[in-house]
Write an enzyme that holds these catalytic residues in place. Structure first.
Site, PDB file in Angstrom:
ATOM      1  N   THR A  98      -5.957  -7.559  10.321  1.00  0.00           N
ATOM      2  CA  THR A  98      -6.086  -6.214   9.784  1.00  0.00           C
ATOM      3  C   THR A  98      -5.667  -5.137  10.663  1.00  0.00           C
ATOM      4  O   THR A  98      -5.145  -4.210  10.222  1.00  0.00           O
ATOM      5  CB  THR A  98      -7.624  -6.432   9.633  1.00  0.00           C
ATOM      6  OG1 THR A  98      -7.929  -7.392   8.552  1.00  0.00           O
ATOM      7  CG2 THR A  98      -7.840  -4.913   8.666  1.00  0.00           C
ATOM      8  N   LYS A 153       0.881  -1.194  -0.047  1.00  0.00           N
ATOM      9  CA  LYS A 153      -0.113   0.168  -0.199  1.00  0.00           C
ATOM     10  C   LYS A 153       0.833   1.445   0.173  1.00  0.00           C
ATOM     11  O   LYS A 153       2.249   0.976   0.180  1.00  0.00           O
ATOM     12  CB  LYS A 153      -1.102  -0.076   1.258  1.00  0.00           C
ATOM     13  CG  LYS A 153      -2.058  -1.267   1.248  1.00  0.00           C
ATOM     14  CD  LYS A 153      -2.754  -1.095   2.318  1.00  0.00           C
ATOM     15  CE  LYS A 153      -3.879  -2.220   2.386  1.00  0.00           C
ATOM     16  NZ  LYS A 153      -4.892  -2.420   3.416  1.00  0.00           N
ATOM     17  N   TYR A 166     -12.530  -2.886  -3.363  1.00  0.00           N
ATOM     18  CA  TYR A 166     -12.995  -2.671  -1.958  1.00  0.00           C
ATOM     19  C   TYR A 166     -14.677  -2.546  -2.188  1.00  0.00           C
ATOM     20  O   TYR A 166     -15.440  -1.894  -1.125  1.00  0.00           O
ATOM     21  CB  TYR A 166     -12.476  -1.399  -1.333  1.00  0.00           C
ATOM     22  CG  TYR A 166     -11.052  -1.717  -0.841  1.00  0.00           C
ATOM     23  CD1 TYR A 166     -10.842  -3.041   0.251  1.00  0.00           C
ATOM     24  CD2 TYR A 166     -10.213  -0.828  -1.301  1.00  0.00           C
ATOM     25  CE1 TYR A 166      -9.663  -3.132   0.455  1.00  0.00           C
ATOM     26  CE2 TYR A 166      -8.977  -0.940  -0.611  1.00  0.00           C
ATOM     27  CZ  TYR A 166      -8.564  -2.126   0.129  1.00  0.00           C
ATOM     28  OH  TYR A 166      -7.202  -2.484   0.676  1.00  0.00           O
ATOM     29  N   GLU A 226      -9.628 -10.554  -7.718  1.00  0.00           N
ATOM     30  CA  GLU A 226      -8.727  -9.425  -7.527  1.00  0.00           C
ATOM     31  C   GLU A 226      -7.768  -9.366  -8.399  1.00  0.00           C
ATOM     32  O   GLU A 226      -7.291  -8.336  -9.015  1.00  0.00           O
ATOM     33  CB  GLU A 226      -8.219  -9.499  -5.899  1.00  0.00           C
ATOM     34  CG  GLU A 226      -9.313  -8.914  -4.950  1.00  0.00           C
ATOM     35  CD  GLU A 226      -8.656  -9.148  -3.500  1.00  0.00           C
ATOM     36  OE1 GLU A 226      -7.480  -9.127  -3.341  1.00  0.00           O
ATOM     37  OE2 GLU A 226      -9.601  -8.845  -2.517  1.00  0.00           O
ATOM     38  N   ASN A 257      -1.775  -0.043   7.226  1.00  0.00           N
ATOM     39  CA  ASN A 257      -1.601  -1.195   7.459  1.00  0.00           C
ATOM     40  C   ASN A 257      -0.592  -1.731   6.448  1.00  0.00           C
ATOM     41  O   ASN A 257      -0.465  -2.949   6.527  1.00  0.00           O
ATOM     42  CB  ASN A 257      -2.591  -2.196   8.039  1.00  0.00           C
ATOM     43  CG  ASN A 257      -3.628  -2.185   7.084  1.00  0.00           C
ATOM     44  OD1 ASN A 257      -3.591  -1.853   5.928  1.00  0.00           O
ATOM     45  ND2 ASN A 257      -4.787  -3.118   7.318  1.00  0.00           N
ATOM     46  N   ARG A 291       2.407  -6.726   9.093  1.00  0.00           N
ATOM     47  CA  ARG A 291       1.806  -5.463   9.706  1.00  0.00           C
ATOM     48  C   ARG A 291       2.279  -5.810  11.291  1.00  0.00           C
ATOM     49  O   ARG A 291       2.398  -4.406  11.958  1.00  0.00           O
ATOM     50  CB  ARG A 291       0.268  -5.973   9.706  1.00  0.00           C
ATOM     51  CG  ARG A 291      -0.399  -5.528   8.383  1.00  0.00           C
ATOM     52  CD  ARG A 291      -1.793  -6.245   8.118  1.00  0.00           C
ATOM     53  NE  ARG A 291      -2.512  -5.528   6.986  1.00  0.00           N
ATOM     54  CZ  ARG A 291      -3.459  -6.098   6.532  1.00  0.00           C
ATOM     55  NH1 ARG A 291      -4.225  -7.038   7.311  1.00  0.00           N
ATOM     56  NH2 ARG A 291      -4.020  -6.025   5.570  1.00  0.00           N
ATOM     57  N   HIS A 322      -1.747  -5.270   1.382  1.00  0.00           N
ATOM     58  CA  HIS A 322      -3.019  -6.178   1.528  1.00  0.00           C
ATOM     59  C   HIS A 322      -2.690  -7.501   0.897  1.00  0.00           C
ATOM     60  O   HIS A 322      -1.590  -7.982   0.007  1.00  0.00           O
ATOM     61  CB  HIS A 322      -3.866  -5.361  -0.011  1.00  0.00           C
ATOM     62  CG  HIS A 322      -4.970  -6.361  -0.436  1.00  0.00           C
ATOM     63  ND1 HIS A 322      -6.004  -6.391   0.348  1.00  0.00           N
ATOM     64  CD2 HIS A 322      -4.884  -7.143  -1.492  1.00  0.00           C
ATOM     65  CE1 HIS A 322      -6.887  -7.310  -0.408  1.00  0.00           C
ATOM     66  NE2 HIS A 322      -6.281  -7.678  -1.324  1.00  0.00           N
TER      67      HIS A 322
HETATM   68  P1  IDP Z   1      -7.886  -6.917   5.158  1.00  0.00           P
HETATM   69  O1  IDP Z   1      -7.160  -5.987   4.464  1.00  0.00           O
HETATM   70  O2  IDP Z   1      -7.049  -7.503   6.157  1.00  0.00           O
HETATM   71  O3  IDP Z   1      -8.440  -8.099   4.133  1.00  0.00           O
HETATM   72  P2  IDP Z   1     -10.570  -5.733   5.329  1.00  0.00           P
HETATM   73  O4  IDP Z   1     -11.442  -5.940   6.540  1.00  0.00           O
HETATM   74  O5  IDP Z   1     -10.978  -6.395   4.049  1.00  0.00           O
HETATM   75  O6  IDP Z   1      -9.136  -6.366   5.939  1.00  0.00           O
HETATM   76  O7  IDP Z   1     -10.418  -4.124   5.230  1.00  0.00           O
HETATM   77  C1  IDP Z   1      -9.621  -3.819   4.147  1.00  0.00           C
HETATM   78  C2  IDP Z   1      -8.567  -2.497   4.439  1.00  0.00           C
HETATM   79  O8  IDP Z   1      -9.533  -1.457   4.871  1.00  0.00           O
HETATM   80  C3  IDP Z   1      -7.652  -2.822   5.738  1.00  0.00           C
HETATM   81  O9  IDP Z   1      -6.865  -3.339   5.309  1.00  0.00           O
HETATM   82  C4  IDP Z   1      -7.587  -1.385   6.226  1.00  0.00           C
HETATM   83  O10 IDP Z   1      -6.657  -0.564   5.366  1.00  0.00           O
HETATM   84  C5  IDP Z   1      -9.008  -0.880   6.193  1.00  0.00           C
HETATM   85  N1  IDP Z   1      -9.628  -0.771   7.163  1.00  0.00           N
HETATM   86  C6  IDP Z   1     -10.456  -1.821   7.571  1.00  0.00           C
HETATM   87  N2  IDP Z   1     -10.994  -1.937   8.709  1.00  0.00           N
HETATM   88  C7  IDP Z   1     -10.663  -0.328   9.120  1.00  0.00           C
HETATM   89  C8  IDP Z   1     -11.121   0.625   9.952  1.00  0.00           C
HETATM   90  O11 IDP Z   1     -11.839   0.177  11.100  1.00  0.00           O
HETATM   91  N3  IDP Z   1     -10.640   1.729  10.149  1.00  0.00           N
HETATM   92  C9  IDP Z   1      -9.786   2.115   9.029  1.00  0.00           C
HETATM   93  N4  IDP Z   1      -9.571   1.710   7.948  1.00  0.00           N
HETATM   94  C10 IDP Z   1     -10.027   0.050   8.062  1.00  0.00           C
END
Ligand code: IDP
Length: 161
Positions: free
Chosen positions: A102, A20, A60, A137, A123, A113, A126
Site C-alpha cells: 500500500t 486510480k 472504502y 467489490e 498509489n 506501486r 487498487h
Molecule cells: P490497499 O489499497 O493497498 O488495499 P488500504 O489499507 O485498503 O490499502 O487503503 C486503501 C487506500 O487508502 C490506499 O490504497 C491508499 O490510497 C489510501 N491510504 C491508505 N493508507 C493511507 C494513509 O496513511 N494516508 C493516505 N492515504 C492512505
C-alpha cells in the site's frame, strides 16, 4: 480427454483492479493492463468512469474512521478511474503481489506501486485484498451482465484444460 475446471480449483477466481485517477492522468492504463495480461490473467470486465461518491463510500466502508478518509474520497473523485475485473488461478493473491505494498516506500521494485509511485496517498492502482472482498467489490462496480462469462480459447492455451 479434455479435463474440466474441477481439476483446477481457483481458475475462475476473480478480483477487482482499478487504475486510480493519478494512474489515468499519468497515462499508466496500458502499462497496468499489460502487466496483468502478460501474467496470464483474463480480462472479463472493463470500464472507465467518474466514480460516484456513494460507490466509493461503499468501496472504502472499512476506512470510514481513518483520518485520511475524506482526502481519499477527494483523490478518488479527482478524475476518472478505470475499473477492471481479472480472472484466473489465485488472481486475488497474485494481483496484490503485482500491485505491491500500500505504501509505495515499501513496495518492491518490479511491482506497479514500486515502479510508478512514491506516496501512499497517490498509489496509482487498487486491487482487492481477499476473495470475499473481491466478490463484494465486483458487485459494487459491475452488473453481472457487464462481465464476460464465456470460456475463451485462452483457457486451453494458458492452463491446458
Ligand atoms: P490497499 O489499497 O493497498 O488495499 P488500504 O489499507 O485498503 O490499502 O487503503 C486503501 C487506500 O487508502 C490506499 O490504497 C491508499 O490510497 C489510501 N491510504 C491508505 N493508507 C493511507 C494513509 O496513511 N494516508 C493516505 N492515504 C492512505
Amino acid at each position: 480427454s479434455r479435463s474440466s475446471n474441477a481439476d483446477f480449483p481457483g481458475i475462475k477466481e476473480r478480483t477487482l483492479v482499478a487504475v486510480k485517477p493519478d494512474g489515468v492522468q499519468r497515462r499508466l492504463i496500458g502499462e497496468i493492463i499489460k502487466r496483468f495480461e502478460q501474467r496470464g490473467f483474463r480480462l472479463v470486465g472493463l470500464k472507465m468512469l467518474q466514480a460516484p461518491e456513494k460507490l466509493l463510500a461503499q468501496h472504502y466502508v472499512l476506512l470510514q474512521k481513518k483520518p485520511f478518509y475524506s482526502s481519499l474520497l477527494h483523490y478518488m473523485t479527482s478524475g476518472p478511474v478505470v475499473a477492471m475485473v481479472w480472472e484466473g488461478h489465485n488472481v486475488v493473491r497474485s494481483s496484490r503481489m503485482l500491485v505491491g505494498d500500500t505504501d509505495p516506500a515499501g513496495a518492491a521494485p518490479g511491482t506497479i506501486r514500486g515502479d510508478f509511485s512514491v506516496h501512499i496517498s497517490r498509489n496509482v492502482v487498487h486491487a482487492s485484498d481477499s476473495v470475499q472482498g473481491a466478490e463484494k467489490e465486483i458487485s459494487l462496480w459491475f452488473q453481472s451482465a457487464e462481465l464476460i462469462d464465456l470460456e475463451g480459447c485462452d483457457h486451453s492455451n494458458i492452463y491446458h484444460l
